[in-house]
Design a protein around this motif. Structure first.
Motif, mmCIF file in Angstrom:
data_model
loop_
_atom_site.group_PDB
_atom_site.id
_atom_site.type_symbol
_atom_site.label_atom_id
_atom_site.label_comp_id
_atom_site.label_asym_id
_atom_site.label_seq_id
_atom_site.Cartn_x
_atom_site.Cartn_y
_atom_site.Cartn_z
ATOM 1 N N GLY A 253 0.821 -1.206 0.000
ATOM 2 C CA GLY A 253 0.000 0.000 0.000
ATOM 3 C C GLY A 253 0.854 1.255 0.000
ATOM 4 O O GLY A 253 0.523 2.243 -0.665
ATOM 5 N N CYS A 254 1.964 1.231 0.745
ATOM 6 C CA CYS A 254 2.881 2.369 0.761
ATOM 7 C C CYS A 254 3.461 2.627 -0.621
ATOM 8 O O CYS A 254 3.588 3.785 -1.044
ATOM 9 C CB CYS A 254 4.027 2.118 1.754
ATOM 10 S SG CYS A 254 3.569 2.283 3.481
ATOM 11 N N LEU A 255 3.812 1.563 -1.319
ATOM 12 C CA LEU A 255 4.426 1.721 -2.643
ATOM 13 C C LEU A 255 3.502 2.431 -3.625
ATOM 14 O O LEU A 255 3.953 3.147 -4.509
ATOM 15 C CB LEU A 255 4.812 0.348 -3.208
ATOM 16 C CG LEU A 255 6.163 -0.232 -2.770
ATOM 17 C CD1 LEU A 255 6.364 -1.614 -3.370
ATOM 18 C CD2 LEU A 255 7.311 0.697 -3.177
ATOM 19 N N LYS A 256 2.214 2.236 -3.450
ATOM 20 C CA LYS A 256 1.258 2.824 -4.384
ATOM 21 C C LYS A 256 1.128 4.338 -4.229
ATOM 22 O O LYS A 256 0.713 5.023 -5.167
ATOM 23 C CB LYS A 256 -0.121 2.177 -4.201
ATOM 24 C CG LYS A 256 -0.162 0.701 -4.584
ATOM 25 C CD LYS A 256 -1.532 0.109 -4.297
ATOM 26 C CE LYS A 256 -1.588 -1.367 -4.641
ATOM 27 N NZ LYS A 256 -2.908 -1.974 -4.303
ATOM 28 N N SER A 257 1.453 4.851 -3.038
ATOM 29 C CA SER A 257 1.182 6.269 -2.800
ATOM 30 C C SER A 257 2.387 7.073 -2.310
ATOM 31 O O SER A 257 2.289 8.289 -2.169
ATOM 32 C CB SER A 257 0.050 6.408 -1.772
ATOM 33 O OG SER A 257 0.347 5.687 -0.592
ATOM 34 N N CYS A 258 3.508 6.415 -2.055
ATOM 35 C CA CYS A 258 4.646 7.144 -1.496
ATOM 36 C C CYS A 258 5.439 7.841 -2.600
ATOM 37 O O CYS A 258 5.389 7.445 -3.776
ATOM 38 C CB CYS A 258 5.560 6.198 -0.725
ATOM 39 S SG CYS A 258 6.497 5.073 -1.772
ATOM 40 N N PRO A 259 6.206 8.873 -2.264
ATOM 41 C CA PRO A 259 7.073 9.534 -3.241
ATOM 42 C C PRO A 259 8.141 8.572 -3.769
ATOM 43 O O PRO A 259 8.515 7.605 -3.096
ATOM 44 C CB PRO A 259 7.725 10.671 -2.438
ATOM 45 C CG PRO A 259 6.872 10.845 -1.231
ATOM 46 C CD PRO A 259 6.249 9.513 -0.951
ATOM 47 N N GLU A 260 8.603 8.829 -4.943
ATOM 48 C CA GLU A 260 9.610 7.950 -5.560
ATOM 49 C C GLU A 260 10.868 7.851 -4.704
ATOM 50 O O GLU A 260 11.521 6.804 -4.669
ATOM 51 C CB GLU A 260 9.967 8.486 -6.956
ATOM 52 C CG GLU A 260 10.838 7.544 -7.758
ATOM 53 C CD GLU A 260 11.032 8.022 -9.178
ATOM 54 O OE1 GLU A 260 11.946 7.513 -9.853
ATOM 55 O OE2 GLU A 260 10.262 8.904 -9.625
ATOM 56 N N SER A 261 11.183 8.921 -3.991
ATOM 57 C CA SER A 261 12.397 8.928 -3.160
ATOM 58 C C SER A 261 12.342 7.913 -2.026
ATOM 59 O O SER A 261 13.381 7.522 -1.482
ATOM 60 C CB SER A 261 12.620 10.328 -2.578
ATOM 61 O OG SER A 261 11.505 10.726 -1.782
#
Length: 281
Positions: A253-261
């Motif tokens: 879930g984090c991967l879907k909405s977190c910044p690329e950094s």
């Protein structure tokens, strides 16, 4: 437990109100709901009775108080001097210093838990004593006709005017005056609960008690389910407590909405979780 279950607190009526953006809650009950995570058989009635008894003791005294400062001194004389409630640095490293029932039993607590007791007794008397999320140390505030007065339950009930309080806090750290004035405003019930949870999380992690830290982080995440930081922290604690499938769901879930950094760190965490899962399969 999946994510949908994490967001449910059916047993905790007051905490559940915060999840539905109802910021007016009974703080005493909400604090006891947090304590029940660590004490599943905790009954709240003894705390309610103790608060009612202190209010009964104070009712005549506050009625005879000559001024607002004397009124607050009545609280100090009763709760701190007569019944021994005070702060102790040991409480910063023990969860019991955050649990109202234990604070009453042990007569020691963190500034915020001691403040909640003052607020609860005031509420029982119809006297509006509010919490203040001051830096370093939580305080309580009473708005008198001459201006706000601040009381420090942790330091044996010192009472300050606003100027005295600003000077006192300035001695504890380098805080700009304008920032201190802003922080001396009454804290919302939600802010108070979050501060209690953050204290508990710090204590549990300090003691490497990851299951109790997970219980706290679950509540923090439920209060702000869109926060990637809180979601990632819950994933890390899920990994520590061997809730590996939940950790995967949270990290994905984090991967879907977190910044690329932030994605590389989350992917590394996912790899560790999958590697641990493989050992179980």
């Amino acid at each position: 437990m999946d994510i949908s279950n994490i967001l449910q607190f059916k047993q905790d009526q007051e905490f559940s109100k915060l999840l539905h953006h109802d910021n007016y809650i009974d703080l005493t009950t909400a604090a006891l709901e947090l304590a029940r995570d660590d004490q599943p058989d905790l009954k709240f009635d003894s705390v309610y009775t103790w608060i009612q008894q202190r209010a009964a003791e104070l009712s005549g005294r506050v009625a005879l108080a000559n001024d607002d400062r004397s009124l607050l001194q009545c609280f100090v004389d009763c709760l701190t001097k007569q019944h021994g409630l005070s702060g102790n640095t040991i409480c910063y490293h023990q969860a019991e210093g955050s649990y109202l029932n234990r604070v009453i039993e042990n007569k020691q607590g963190l500034p915020i838990s001691l403040s909640l007791i003052y607020m609860a007794v005031g509420k029982e008397l119809g006297i509006d004593i509010q919490g203040v999320a001051a830096p370093i140390q939580f305080l309580v505030r009473y708005d008198s006709q001459a201006g706000p007065l601040f009381l420090d339950p942790y330091s044996k009930g010192d009472i300050y005017t606003e100027e005295e309080c600003i000077a006192h806090l300035a001695q504890l750290g380098e805080f700009p005056r304008n920032e201190l004035i802003r922080l001396l405003k009454p804290a919302s019930h939600r802010e108070i609960v979050v501060r209690m949870l953050m204290n508990l999380k710090r204590i549990h992690e300090e003691q490497q008690d990851y299951q109790r830290a997970w219980n706290v982080q679950r509540r923090l995440f439920a209060l702000s389910p869109l926060s990637n930081t809180l979601k990632k922290d819950l994933a890390a604690l899920s990994y520590q407590t061997k809730q590996l499938s939940l950790a995967v769901e949270l990290l994905e879930g984090c991967l879907k909405s977190c910044p690329e950094s932030e994605q590389s760190d989350i992917k590394m965490m996912l790899q560790r979780v999958h590697a641990e899962l493989a050992k179980w399969n």
